[in-house]
Design a protein around this motif. Structure first.
Motif, mmCIF file in Angstrom:
data_model
loop_
_atom_site.group_PDB
_atom_site.id
_atom_site.type_symbol
_atom_site.label_atom_id
_atom_site.label_comp_id
_atom_site.label_asym_id
_atom_site.label_seq_id
_atom_site.Cartn_x
_atom_site.Cartn_y
_atom_site.Cartn_z
ATOM 1 N N PHE A 109 0.813 -1.214 0.000
ATOM 2 C CA PHE A 109 0.000 0.000 0.000
ATOM 3 C C PHE A 109 0.849 1.267 0.000
ATOM 4 O O PHE A 109 0.416 2.295 -0.516
ATOM 5 N N GLN A 110 2.035 1.192 0.566
ATOM 6 C CA GLN A 110 2.930 2.354 0.568
ATOM 7 C C GLN A 110 3.240 2.794 -0.868
ATOM 8 O O GLN A 110 3.356 3.985 -1.144
ATOM 9 N N GLU A 111 3.305 1.838 -1.775
ATOM 10 C CA GLU A 111 3.587 2.127 -3.187
ATOM 11 C C GLU A 111 2.514 2.997 -3.833
ATOM 12 O O GLU A 111 2.789 3.718 -4.791
ATOM 13 N N VAL A 112 1.272 2.950 -3.316
ATOM 14 C CA VAL A 112 0.180 3.735 -3.889
ATOM 15 C C VAL A 112 -0.275 4.852 -2.945
ATOM 16 O O VAL A 112 -1.329 5.458 -3.140
ATOM 17 N N GLY A 113 0.520 5.104 -1.900
ATOM 18 C CA GLY A 113 0.235 6.219 -1.003
ATOM 19 C C GLY A 113 -0.847 5.972 0.028
ATOM 20 O O GLY A 113 -1.442 6.911 0.543
ATOM 21 N N VAL A 114 -1.117 4.698 0.340
ATOM 22 C CA VAL A 114 -2.117 4.367 1.357
ATOM 23 C C VAL A 114 -1.399 4.089 2.682
ATOM 24 O O VAL A 114 -0.473 3.281 2.735
#
Length: 143
Positions: A109-114
């Motif tokens: 999720f860090q990859e998509v800003g979550v």
């Protein structure tokens, strides 16, 4: 930008721990989407059917002022949920912190800003404890 939050649960035998998690989650976002686990998914994942039927659990969650939208949770795929709802933050009980599953989800999720936000788990009250009490009463009653 509007901060959209997402969390899920079975929400069986709804108690103050559930209420606290949802209230706290709503304080940290502008719009809160709550997934309610279906009876079938709970049976498959936990090996038991919730005591409170799905439609009633859904109605309980819909009735809470901190909840903006309620959706059925038909699988545990949080990535699919993100594709469907495009939330910015996911809330989960801190009893899941540092588990292999959630560490992997955090990285993905860090990859998509979550952001994943771990909220305090209520140790003194849980649906599992309440269910255990009910089971003991049923055994004593011969059911």
């Amino acid at each position: 930008m509007k901060k959209v939050g997402y969390t899920t649960g079975v929400w069986d035998l709804f108690h103050v721990g559930h209420l606290n998690l949802l209230r706290r989650a709503r304080l940290e976002c502008d719009y809160l989407i709550v997934g309610v686990t279906t009876d079938e998914l709970s049976e498959a994942g936990k090996g038991r059917t919730p005591i409170i039927p799905f439609a009633e659990r859904l109605s309980i969650i819909e009735g809470l002022r901190w909840v903006d939208s309620v959706v059925p949770q038909v699988n545990y795929d949080k990535w699919e949920a993100w594709n469907n709802f495009k939330f910015n933050v996911m809330f989960v009980g801190d009893d899941w912190r540092n588990s292999a599953r959630w560490n992997g989800l955090e990285a993905k999720f860090q990859e998509v800003g979550v952001d994943i936000v771990y909220l305090p788990y209520t140790t003194h009250t849980s649906s599992s404890k309440l269910r255990g009490i009910l089971d003991r009463f049923e055994q004593a009653d011969g059911r």
